[in-house]
Design an enzyme around this catalytic site. Structure first.
Site, PDB file in Angstrom:
ATOM      1  N   TYR A 272      48.374  31.780  42.705  1.00 51.61           N
ATOM      2  CA  TYR A 272      48.063  30.351  42.674  1.00 51.61           C
ATOM      3  C   TYR A 272      46.799  30.088  41.880  1.00 51.61           C
ATOM      4  CZ  TYR A 272      44.255  30.783  46.094  1.00 51.61           C
ATOM      5  OH  TYR A 272      43.075  31.113  46.708  1.00 51.61           O
TER       6      TYR A 272
ATOM      7  N   LYS B 284      44.687  36.439  42.156  1.00 48.62           N
ATOM      8  CA  LYS B 284      44.591  35.206  42.956  1.00 48.62           C
ATOM      9  C   LYS B 284      45.923  35.022  43.666  1.00 48.62           C
ATOM     10  CE  LYS B 284      42.512  30.595  42.798  1.00 48.62           C
ATOM     11  NZ  LYS B 284      41.562  30.733  43.899  1.00 48.62           N
TER      12      LYS B 284
ATOM     13  N   GLU C 295      31.991  39.093  47.493  1.00 46.72           N
ATOM     14  CA  GLU C 295      32.020  37.643  47.260  1.00 46.72           C
ATOM     15  C   GLU C 295      32.039  36.979  48.634  1.00 46.72           C
ATOM     16  OE1 GLU C 295      35.665  36.548  45.243  1.00 46.72           O
ATOM     17  OE2 GLU C 295      36.834  37.981  46.398  1.00 46.72           O
TER      18      GLU C 295
HETATM   19  C1  PLP Z   1      38.061  34.688  47.037  1.00 44.89           C
HETATM   20  C2  PLP Z   1      37.557  33.703  46.039  1.00 44.89           C
HETATM   21  N1  PLP Z   1      36.520  34.050  45.266  1.00 44.89           N
HETATM   22  C3  PLP Z   1      36.006  33.196  44.347  1.00 44.89           C
HETATM   23  C4  PLP Z   1      36.535  31.924  44.194  1.00 44.89           C
HETATM   24  C5  PLP Z   1      35.958  30.994  43.161  1.00 44.89           C
HETATM   25  O1  PLP Z   1      36.855  30.872  42.086  1.00 44.89           O
HETATM   26  P1  PLP Z   1      36.837  29.578  41.137  1.00 44.89           P
HETATM   27  O2  PLP Z   1      35.446  29.457  40.655  1.00 44.89           O
HETATM   28  O3  PLP Z   1      37.778  29.933  40.055  1.00 44.89           O
HETATM   29  O4  PLP Z   1      37.253  28.431  41.971  1.00 44.89           O
HETATM   30  C6  PLP Z   1      37.619  31.527  44.979  1.00 44.89           C
HETATM   31  C7  PLP Z   1      38.190  30.193  44.803  1.00 44.89           C
HETATM   32  O5  PLP Z   1      39.050  29.760  45.518  1.00 44.89           O
HETATM   33  C8  PLP Z   1      38.156  32.440  45.908  1.00 44.89           C
HETATM   34  O6  PLP Z   1      39.205  32.099  46.682  1.00 44.89           O
END
Ligand code: PLP
Length: 289
Positions: free
Chosen positions: A34, A148, A180
Site C-alpha cells: 500500500y 510497505k 523507526e
Molecule cells: C513503519 C513506517 N515507517 C515510516 C513511515 C513514514 O513513511 P512516509 O514518510 O513515506 O509516510 C511510515 C508511514 O506510514 C510507516 O508506516
C-alpha cells in the site's frame, strides 16, 4: 449519508458499494502492499516517489504492478476530483482472489486495486509547539520492514503500546539500535548533528524521511546517516518523527522523561520551517501550473 467515492479495480464507486472476496489474499494473508500520499489542497506531495516506492514493494513480493506510474498518477487525479481540501490518498494492491486458500502464490491472478481518500489532519499547533510524547519498545517485527506491506500486525501492536498510555508513537529498537517508529521514521539530534538510521531492510524508506534529508542538505544542517544506538536516542538533544501525515514532529518526552530541554529544539524549529516553506512552494507551483 452520502458515501465517499473510492476506486475499485478500475471503477469509481461509493465506498459502501465496494465488496471484496473473502478469499482475497489481502484479507486471508495480508498479501498486499500500500501507499499513503498526502495531498495539500489538491496538490499531491511527492506522488511519483510514492508510486516508485509502491513499485519497489511489489518487486520485493513478486507482485505484478497493474499500472505504470503515469497511470497511477491519473487514477489519483481522477479520485481527487471527488475529494477537496487536504487529503490522504490510500492505495492498496493485493495479490487478488484465488478460488482456494493456499500459501503458495498462485500464478496468473488479477491483483485487487483499491484507492480511497480521506481528509488529512496534519499535527495541531499544540503538537508542533510543545512536541509529543513517545514510548519505546523492542522492534518485534519481521525483517522486511522496507516493504510497505498491508501485513501490519507488528506495527499495529507496536502502536498500541503508545496508544495505551496516551502517547503519539512507539519508537523501536532492534538489537540495541534505533530502527523507526510504528508508522514514522525517527531522527536523533546531538550537538547540532541530525542522525538517521540507514536505508536498509529494517526500516520503511519514508518519502518524508527523504524530503527531510533533502531539506536538511539544502538548509545546510549537519547530517549523519548511520546506525544509531538506543543509548544515543535516550541521550539525544532532540528527537523527531517524520511521516506523510505527521510531516515532521518533535518528540519531547520519551518513556516519560524529557528529551533535551523538554521543548522542541532549535533544529526542529528550523526543519519545521523548511518543511512548511516546501509545502508553500508546492502550492504556488500548482497554482501556476
Ligand atoms: C513503519 C513506517 N515507517 C515510516 C513511515 C513514514 O513513511 P512516509 O514518510 O513515506 O509516510 C511510515 C508511514 O506510514 C510507516 O508506516
Amino acid at each position: 449519508m452520502t458515501q465517499p467515492i473510492a476506486h475499485f479495480n478500475g471503477k469509481l464507486l461509493p465506498l459502501d458499494q465496494i465488496s471484496i472476496s473473502p478469499l482475497d489474499r489481502g484479507f486471508i494473508f495480508g498479501d498486499g502492499v500500500y501507499e499513503v500520499i498526502p495531498v495539500y489542497n489538491g496538490a499531491p506531495l511527492r506522488a511519483r516517489e510514492h508510486f516508485e516506492r509502491l513499485q519497489r514493494s511489489m518487486d520485493e513480493i513478486a507482485l505484478t504492478n497493474p499500472h505504470t506510474v503515469d497511470e497511477w498518477m491519473k487514477l489519483t487525479a481522477e479520485l481527487l476530483r471527488h475529494h477537496k481540501g487536504d487529503q490522504a490518498v490510500y492505495i492498496q494492491v493485493t495479490r487478488g482472489a484465488p478460488d482456494k486458500r493456499e500459501h503458495v502464490i498462485p500464478k496468473g491472478l488479477q491483483p485487487t486495486v483499491f484507492m480511497m481518500s480521506n481528509p488529512m489532519t496534519t499535527p495541531s499547533r499544540e503538537a508542533i509547539e510543545n512536541g509529543v510524547a513517545c514510548v519505546t519498545s523492542r522492534d518485534f517485527r519481521w525483517e522486511k520492514c522496507h516493504v510497505k506491506s498491508t501485513s501490519l500486525l507488528g506495527n499495529v501492536l507496536a502502536r498500541q503500546i503508545s496508544a495505551d498510555v496516551g502517547a503519539t508513537e512507539t519508537i523501536l529498537f532492534r538489537d540495541g539500535f534505533l530502527t523507526e517508529a510504528s508508522s514514522s521514521n525517527v531522527f536523533a539530534v546531538k550537538n547540532g548533528v541530525v542522525a538517521a538510521p540507514p536505508r536498509d531492510n529494517l526500516i520503511l524508506m519514508g518519502i518524508t524521511y527523504d524530503l527531510v534529508m533533502q531539506l536538511a542538505r539544502d538548509g545546510a544542517l549537519k547530517l549523519d546517516v548511520r546506525k544509531v544506538t538506543e543509548a544515543e536516542v535516550r541521550s539525544a538533544d532532540e528527537i523527531w518523527l517524520s511521516s506523510s501525515t505527521k510531516e515532521v514532529l518533535a518528540v519531547t518526552t520519551l518513556d516519560g522523561k524529557p528529551v533535551g530541554g523538554g521543548k522542541p529544539g532549535p533544529l526542529f524549529k528550523r526543519m519545521h520551517a523548511l518543511y512548511q516553506e516546501h509545502k508553500a512552494r508546492l502550492a504556488r507551483s500548482t497554482v501556476a501550473a
